[in-house]
Design a protein around this motif. Structure first.
Motif, PDB file in Angstrom:
ATOM      1  N   ALA A  37       0.815  -1.227   0.000  1.00  0.00           N
ATOM      2  CA  ALA A  37       0.000   0.000   0.000  1.00  0.00           C
ATOM      3  C   ALA A  37       0.843   1.269   0.000  1.00  0.00           C
ATOM      4  N   ASN A  38       2.152   1.106   0.220  1.00  0.00           N
ATOM      5  CA  ASN A  38       3.033   2.265   0.287  1.00  0.00           C
ATOM      6  C   ASN A  38       2.728   3.194   1.455  1.00  0.00           C
ATOM      7  N   GLN A  39       2.109   2.653   2.485  1.00  0.00           N
ATOM      8  CA  GLN A  39       1.781   3.402   3.704  1.00  0.00           C
ATOM      9  C   GLN A  39       1.853   2.393   4.864  1.00  0.00           C
ATOM     10  N   THR A 175      -6.887   6.398   8.360  1.00  0.00           N
ATOM     11  CA  THR A 175      -7.986   5.656   7.720  1.00  0.00           C
ATOM     12  C   THR A 175      -8.244   4.364   8.484  1.00  0.00           C
ATOM     13  N   ILE A 176      -9.515   4.040   8.664  1.00  0.00           N
ATOM     14  CA  ILE A 176      -9.894   2.726   9.204  1.00  0.00           C
ATOM     15  C   ILE A 176     -10.744   2.030   8.156  1.00  0.00           C
ATOM     16  N   ASP A 299      -3.807   7.639   2.309  1.00  0.00           N
ATOM     17  CA  ASP A 299      -3.059   8.897   2.378  1.00  0.00           C
ATOM     18  C   ASP A 299      -2.253   8.994   3.673  1.00  0.00           C
ATOM     19  N   GLY A 300      -2.103   7.855   4.362  1.00  0.00           N
ATOM     20  CA  GLY A 300      -1.362   7.841   5.622  1.00  0.00           C
ATOM     21  C   GLY A 300      -1.559   6.484   6.270  1.00  0.00           C
ATOM     22  N   PRO A 301      -1.159   6.357   7.559  1.00  0.00           N
ATOM     23  CA  PRO A 301      -1.271   5.057   8.233  1.00  0.00           C
ATOM     24  C   PRO A 301      -2.720   4.555   8.272  1.00  0.00           C
ATOM     25  N   ALA A 302      -2.879   3.265   8.024  1.00  0.00           N
ATOM     26  CA  ALA A 302      -4.229   2.693   7.981  1.00  0.00           C
ATOM     27  C   ALA A 302      -4.352   1.526   8.944  1.00  0.00           C
ATOM     28  N   VAL A 303      -5.571   1.349   9.468  1.00  0.00           N
ATOM     29  CA  VAL A 303      -5.902   0.188  10.294  1.00  0.00           C
ATOM     30  C   VAL A 303      -6.936  -0.648   9.547  1.00  0.00           C
TER      31      VAL A 303
END
Ligand SMILES: *Cc1c(COP(=O)(O)O)cnc(C)c1O
Length: 327
Positions: A37-39, A175-176, A299-303
């Protein structure tokens, strides 16, 4: 958020109410999904919850919110799966009687799974509708309380405790991704998360075959669609034409809904087994599937929320070996 009849306050109350039954589940970084995902991507393994799914949270909160008298009379559910298990465990932990109604056609292993969590199972008729008639009879004749799987304020508040837990374990998340069926889970998570972090993106993920909430949102009102067999069997079923809570909450607070093919669901189960080394069910895998399929731009860290592990092991074995079984 009181506009919805449930909000952060109710979710915080739920957290205290269910703390002795529900465990905090692990949040684990996934190097392989992060590369893809590149994040930075983390997986919330709620499949490790007691009874094998998050449904325990909402059911426990709903049973404990009942008056002494209502608890003494007991609770009724209509479910062959994770809601039935969660409700059974929740009722037993509160010392309440629990009857789960289902059709006579339900496989024996599902009946035993729910009995093992402490409920009485009543099999009646040859359809879910007939099971519902029996549930109504129990309510009318024995004063028992019906607890639904998603469209109920106390159930939503209980599921929302997962939102609080995610924010504590991954405060950096932007993002979740959350599996979506009737929407009790994503409603609770979104109410909690957006009350604390209004900019957080909440993405729902459903299977393409029979996504009732997605179709309803497109139509602008709750609609019925045909239920189709899918590897994500815990995501099947409608949202109720008389939906009171989850349709509006999803409409207002969920940023996007993504749909997955059966191949993409199988790929997620397979990836989770070989790369993350965990056994999860199809419904639990869809957030992972959405990232694997490249269907969300992060667009940033995701859970990624993994919601359950109650899969037939013979089916899992076939999927892990590379099949996309017809179910
Ligand atoms: C019930 C369930 C869902 C969907 O929850 P809703 O509140 O109906 O949206 C997702 N995953 C699993 C494993 C479930 O049991």
């Amino acid at each position: 958020m009181a506009a919805y009849g449930v909000g952060l306050l109710e979710i915080e109350t739920a957290r205290d109410r269910i703390a002795d039954v529900v465990s905090a589940t692990p949040m684990v970084a996934s190097p392989s999904l992060s590369t893809r995902a590149n994040q930075p991507v983390s997986i919330k393994f709620e499949c490790k919850q007691r009874t094998g799914s998050f449904k325990l949270r909402g059911a426990t909160n709903a049973v404990r919110a009942l008056s002494q008298d209502a608890r003494a009379a007991g609770v009724v559910g209509v479910s062959t799966g994770n809601h039935g298990r969660g409700l059974a465990y929740a009722a037993r932990s509160a010392g309440a009687r629990c009857i789960v109604c289902m059709s006579e056609l339900v496989p024996e292993n599902k009946v035993r799974g729910i009995e093992a969590e402490g409920a009485e199972v009543r099999t009646v008729g040859r359809s879910q509708d007939e099971a519902e008639v029996e549930a109504k009879r129990l309510i009318a004749e024995h004063g028992m309380t019906y607890l639904p799987p998603f469209d109920h304020a106390d159930v939503i508040a209980g599921q929302g405790t997962l939102g609080l837990e995610i924010l504590e374990q991954a405060p950096e998340a932007t993002t979740i991704l959350c599996p979506l069926s009737g929407g009790g889970l994503i409603s609770g998570v979104a109410l909690a998360a957006k009350a604390i972090r209004p900019d957080l993106r909440i993405i729902g993920v459903s299977m393409a075959r029979g996504a009732a909430m997605h179709a309803s949102q497109e139509a602008g009102r709750p609609i019925e669609i045909e239920e189709l067999p899918t590897l994500a069997d815990s995501l099947g079923g409608g949202i109720g034409l008389d939906n009171r809570y989850t349709f509006a909450i999803v409409r207002d607070l969920v940023d996007e809904i993504v749909l997955l093919s059966e191949e993409e669901i199988a790929a997620a189960i397979r990836h989770t087994y070989w790369e993350e080394r965990e056994i999860i069910e199809g419904s639990g895998s869809v957030a992972i599937g959405a990232v694997l399929a490249g269907k969300v731009a992060l667009d940033g860290p995701a859970v990624l929320l993994v919601t359950g592990r109650n899969i037939d092991m013979a089916l899992h074995h076939r999927i892990a070996g590379g099949e996309v079984p017809e179910v």
